[in-house]
Every structure is written in C-alpha cells, then in structure tokens.
Write a protein that holds these residues in place. Structure first.
Motif, PDB file in Angstrom:
ATOM      1  N   ALA A  51     -38.836 -17.948 -67.743  1.00 34.96           N
ATOM      2  CA  ALA A  51     -37.711 -18.692 -67.154  1.00 34.96           C
ATOM      3  C   ALA A  51     -36.404 -18.339 -67.855  1.00 34.96           C
ATOM      4  O   ALA A  51     -35.367 -18.139 -67.206  1.00 34.96           O
ATOM      5  N   ALA A  52     -36.429 -18.236 -69.171  1.00 32.08           N
ATOM      6  CA  ALA A  52     -35.225 -17.869 -69.915  1.00 32.08           C
ATOM      7  C   ALA A  52     -34.783 -16.455 -69.577  1.00 32.08           C
ATOM      8  O   ALA A  52     -33.592 -16.188 -69.396  1.00 32.08           O
ATOM      9  N   PHE A  53     -35.741 -15.536 -69.464  1.00 29.61           N
ATOM     10  CA  PHE A  53     -35.394 -14.160 -69.100  1.00 29.61           C
ATOM     11  C   PHE A  53     -34.832 -14.093 -67.690  1.00 29.61           C
ATOM     12  O   PHE A  53     -33.859 -13.371 -67.440  1.00 29.61           O
ATOM     13  N   THR A  54     -35.421 -14.845 -66.775  1.00 30.73           N
ATOM     14  CA  THR A  54     -34.932 -14.867 -65.391  1.00 30.73           C
ATOM     15  C   THR A  54     -33.509 -15.392 -65.337  1.00 30.73           C
ATOM     16  O   THR A  54     -32.654 -14.834 -64.633  1.00 30.73           O
ATOM     17  N   TYR A  55     -33.230 -16.454 -66.072  1.00 30.82           N
ATOM     18  CA  TYR A  55     -31.869 -16.978 -66.130  1.00 30.82           C
ATOM     19  C   TYR A  55     -30.926 -15.927 -66.702  1.00 30.82           C
ATOM     20  O   TYR A  55     -29.835 -15.690 -66.164  1.00 30.82           O
ATOM     21  N   PHE A  56     -31.334 -15.270 -67.785  1.00 29.24           N
ATOM     22  CA  PHE A  56     -30.523 -14.234 -68.409  1.00 29.24           C
ATOM     23  C   PHE A  56     -30.246 -13.092 -67.436  1.00 29.24           C
ATOM     24  O   PHE A  56     -29.114 -12.607 -67.327  1.00 29.24           O
ATOM     25  N   PHE A  57     -31.254 -12.672 -66.694  1.00 22.61           N
ATOM     26  CA  PHE A  57     -31.120 -11.548 -65.767  1.00 22.61           C
ATOM     27  C   PHE A  57     -30.295 -11.920 -64.541  1.00 22.61           C
ATOM     28  O   PHE A  57     -29.440 -11.155 -64.102  1.00 22.61           O
ATOM     29  N   MET A  58     -30.529 -13.100 -63.982  1.00 21.28           N
ATOM     30  CA  MET A  58     -29.852 -13.493 -62.740  1.00 21.28           C
ATOM     31  C   MET A  58     -28.409 -13.944 -62.985  1.00 21.28           C
ATOM     32  O   MET A  58     -27.524 -13.617 -62.203  1.00 21.28           O
ATOM     33  N   GLN A  59     -28.162 -14.694 -64.030  1.00 22.56           N
ATOM     34  CA  GLN A  59     -26.825 -15.249 -64.268  1.00 22.56           C
ATOM     35  C   GLN A  59     -25.921 -14.316 -65.074  1.00 22.56           C
ATOM     36  O   GLN A  59     -24.706 -14.412 -64.971  1.00 22.56           O
ATOM     37  N   GLN A  60     -26.498 -13.439 -65.867  1.00 23.71           N
ATOM     38  CA  GLN A  60     -25.771 -12.516 -66.732  1.00 23.71           C
ATOM     39  C   GLN A  60     -24.624 -13.227 -67.450  1.00 23.71           C
ATOM     40  O   GLN A  60     -23.442 -12.982 -67.185  1.00 23.71           O
ATOM     41  N   PRO A  61     -24.970 -14.123 -68.374  1.00 17.17           N
ATOM     42  CA  PRO A  61     -23.932 -14.882 -69.067  1.00 17.17           C
ATOM     43  C   PRO A  61     -23.026 -13.979 -69.903  1.00 17.17           C
ATOM     44  O   PRO A  61     -23.426 -12.899 -70.337  1.00 17.17           O
ATOM     45  N   GLU A  62     -21.813 -14.445 -70.101  1.00 12.68           N
ATOM     46  CA  GLU A  62     -20.837 -13.670 -70.869  1.00 12.68           C
ATOM     47  C   GLU A  62     -21.260 -13.582 -72.339  1.00 12.68           C
ATOM     48  O   GLU A  62     -21.815 -14.532 -72.881  1.00 12.68           O
ATOM     49  N   PRO A  63     -20.968 -12.454 -72.970  1.00 11.57           N
ATOM     50  CA  PRO A  63     -21.314 -12.307 -74.393  1.00 11.57           C
ATOM     51  C   PRO A  63     -20.640 -13.390 -75.246  1.00 11.57           C
ATOM     52  O   PRO A  63     -19.466 -13.687 -75.077  1.00 11.57           O
ATOM     53  N   GLY A  64     -21.417 -13.986 -76.132  1.00 10.69           N
ATOM     54  CA  GLY A  64     -20.909 -15.010 -77.026  1.00 10.69           C
ATOM     55  C   GLY A  64     -20.895 -16.412 -76.453  1.00 10.69           C
ATOM     56  O   GLY A  64     -20.561 -17.358 -77.159  1.00 10.69           O
ATOM     57  N   SER A  65     -21.261 -16.570 -75.185  1.00 13.26           N
ATOM     58  CA  SER A  65     -21.232 -17.903 -74.567  1.00 13.26           C
ATOM     59  C   SER A  65     -22.488 -18.688 -74.973  1.00 13.26           C
ATOM     60  O   SER A  65     -23.487 -18.122 -75.397  1.00 13.26           O
ATOM     61  N   TRP A  66     -22.419 -20.001 -74.797  1.00 18.37           N
ATOM     62  CA  TRP A  66     -23.564 -20.837 -75.143  1.00 18.37           C
ATOM     63  C   TRP A  66     -24.730 -20.575 -74.194  1.00 18.37           C
ATOM     64  O   TRP A  66     -25.877 -20.726 -74.568  1.00 18.37           O
ATOM     65  N   LEU A  68     -25.616 -17.639 -73.042  1.00 20.62           N
ATOM     66  CA  LEU A  68     -26.302 -16.467 -73.564  1.00 20.62           C
ATOM     67  C   LEU A  68     -27.188 -16.848 -74.747  1.00 20.62           C
ATOM     68  O   LEU A  68     -28.342 -16.428 -74.828  1.00 20.62           O
ATOM     69  N   HIS A  69     -26.649 -17.663 -75.635  1.00 17.11           N
ATOM     70  CA  HIS A  69     -27.424 -18.095 -76.796  1.00 17.11           C
ATOM     71  C   HIS A  69     -28.625 -18.939 -76.372  1.00 17.11           C
ATOM     72  O   HIS A  69     -29.705 -18.824 -76.948  1.00 17.11           O
ATOM     73  N   LEU A  70     -28.443 -19.769 -75.373  1.00 19.57           N
ATOM     74  CA  LEU A  70     -29.544 -20.594 -74.871  1.00 19.57           C
ATOM     75  C   LEU A  70     -30.637 -19.727 -74.247  1.00 19.57           C
ATOM     76  O   LEU A  70     -31.827 -19.935 -74.504  1.00 19.57           O
ATOM     77  N   ALA A  71     -30.239 -18.736 -73.455  1.00 20.96           N
ATOM     78  CA  ALA A  71     -31.221 -17.844 -72.830  1.00 20.96           C
ATOM     79  C   ALA A  71     -31.971 -17.031 -73.888  1.00 20.96           C
ATOM     80  O   ALA A  71     -33.200 -16.915 -73.838  1.00 20.96           O
ATOM     81  N   ASN A  72     -31.243 -16.479 -74.840  1.00 25.08           N
ATOM     82  CA  ASN A  72     -31.891 -15.702 -75.911  1.00 25.08           C
ATOM     83  C   ASN A  72     -32.808 -16.583 -76.753  1.00 25.08           C
ATOM     84  O   ASN A  72     -33.907 -16.176 -77.121  1.00 25.08           O
ATOM     85  N   GLY A  73     -32.343 -17.792 -77.057  1.00 23.30           N
ATOM     86  CA  GLY A  73     -33.176 -18.725 -77.822  1.00 23.30           C
ATOM     87  C   GLY A  73     -34.430 -19.106 -77.073  1.00 23.30           C
ATOM     88  O   GLY A  73     -35.519 -19.189 -77.654  1.00 23.30           O
ATOM     89  N   GLY A  74     -34.303 -19.348 -75.766  1.00 24.72           N
ATOM     90  CA  GLY A  74     -35.472 -19.693 -74.947  1.00 24.72           C
ATOM     91  C   GLY A  74     -36.490 -18.567 -74.906  1.00 24.72           C
ATOM     92  O   GLY A  74     -37.695 -18.803 -74.998  1.00 24.72           O
ATOM     93  N   MET A  75     -35.995 -17.338 -74.773  1.00 27.03           N
ATOM     94  CA  MET A  75     -36.908 -16.192 -74.772  1.00 27.03           C
ATOM     95  C   MET A  75     -37.605 -16.051 -76.121  1.00 27.03           C
ATOM     96  O   MET A  75     -38.821 -15.843 -76.181  1.00 27.03           O
ATOM     97  N   LEU A  76     -36.837 -16.177 -77.192  1.00 24.70           N
ATOM     98  CA  LEU A  76     -37.403 -16.021 -78.527  1.00 24.70           C
ATOM     99  C   LEU A  76     -38.432 -17.110 -78.830  1.00 24.70           C
ATOM    100  O   LEU A  76     -39.549 -16.818 -79.264  1.00 24.70           O
ATOM    101  N   VAL A  77     -38.084 -18.352 -78.573  1.00 22.47           N
ATOM    102  CA  VAL A  77     -39.010 -19.457 -78.840  1.00 22.47           C
ATOM    103  C   VAL A  77     -40.264 -19.330 -77.981  1.00 22.47           C
ATOM    104  O   VAL A  77     -41.387 -19.498 -78.467  1.00 22.47           O
ATOM    105  N   GLY A  78     -40.101 -19.006 -76.706  1.00 23.12           N
ATOM    106  CA  GLY A  78     -41.251 -18.858 -75.821  1.00 23.12           C
ATOM    107  C   GLY A  78     -42.190 -17.750 -76.262  1.00 23.12           C
ATOM    108  O   GLY A  78     -43.413 -17.925 -76.282  1.00 23.12           O
ATOM    109  N   LEU A  79     -41.635 -16.610 -76.640  1.00 26.48           N
ATOM    110  CA  LEU A  79     -42.481 -15.490 -77.052  1.00 26.48           C
ATOM    111  C   LEU A  79     -43.161 -15.750 -78.396  1.00 26.48           C
ATOM    112  O   LEU A  79     -44.347 -15.429 -78.568  1.00 26.48           O
ATOM    113  N   VAL A  80     -42.445 -16.344 -79.349  1.00 21.70           N
ATOM    114  CA  VAL A  80     -43.054 -16.657 -80.638  1.00 21.70           C
ATOM    115  C   VAL A  80     -44.161 -17.692 -80.456  1.00 21.70           C
ATOM    116  O   VAL A  80     -45.254 -17.563 -81.021  1.00 21.70           O
ATOM    117  N   TRP A  81     -43.884 -18.703 -79.650  1.00 21.09           N
ATOM    118  CA  TRP A  81     -44.893 -19.734 -79.371  1.00 21.09           C
ATOM    119  C   TRP A  81     -46.115 -19.110 -78.715  1.00 21.09           C
ATOM    120  O   TRP A  81     -47.254 -19.440 -79.040  1.00 21.09           O
TER     121      TRP A  81
END
Length: 97
Positions: A51-66, A68-81
């Motif tokens: 879901a985080a990757f899909t949001y990242f891919f579809m919305q393409q948030p601006e660099p440095g925006s919250w 982008l950080h939320l999408a990257n954090g969601g991907m990282l937490v999901g994969l580590v979990w």
C-alpha cells in the motif's frame, strides 16, 4: 512456570489431565495457531508495504514532503515487519513443531 500450573500462561498449553496422545494433539493445535498468527501478521505487513509503495508510485510526492517520508516509512516498516515474521516462522519450523 509453576509445577502445579494446569496450563502454560503464555501459549495456554494444557499440562495436566491428558494422555500422551491428547497432549501431542493439543500441542499440535497450539503450534498451528502460532503459525496461523504469524502468517496473518506476515500478510498484513506485506499489505502495508504494498500500500505504501502504491501510494508512492501513484501520487509521486514531492521530495522532502511529509507524504514522501510517510510512504518511505510505510514501505520500510512493512518490509522489516515482513522479514521479522518470516524469520519467526522459520524458527518455529526449525524448533521441531
């Protein structure tokens, strides 16, 4: 755990009043519930990462925006979990259960 306890407080495994066959069957049920729980958690973690990757891919948030950080954090937490749950499943399998 006390030697007078009727069941394990962690996994609810019954210790008294069972024959060896019943105890073995009960233990297999406990292990199966643990496997099912880990599988469910693993799938939830994977869904979170997707879901985080899909949001990242579809919305393409601006660099440095919250976003982008939320999408990257969601991907990282999901994969580590997901990886942690797969390791836990491997250890449960290797334990001979």
């Amino acid at each position: 755990m006390s030697s007078k306890a009727d069941a394990c407080p962690h996994c609810e495994f019954k210790l008294t009043g069972l024959s060896s066959e019943q105890r073995e069957r009960e233990w297999q049920q406990v292990v199966q519930r643990q496997r099912e729980r880990l599988t469910s958690q693993s799938m939830l973690a994977l869904l979170m990462a997707i879901a985080a990757f899909t949001y990242f891919f579809m919305q393409q948030p601006e660099p440095g925006s919250w976003q982008l950080h939320l999408a990257n954090g969601g991907m990282l937490v999901g994969l580590v979990w997901f990886v942690i749950n797969r390791i836990r499943m491997l250890l449960l399998k290797r334990r001979g259960c």
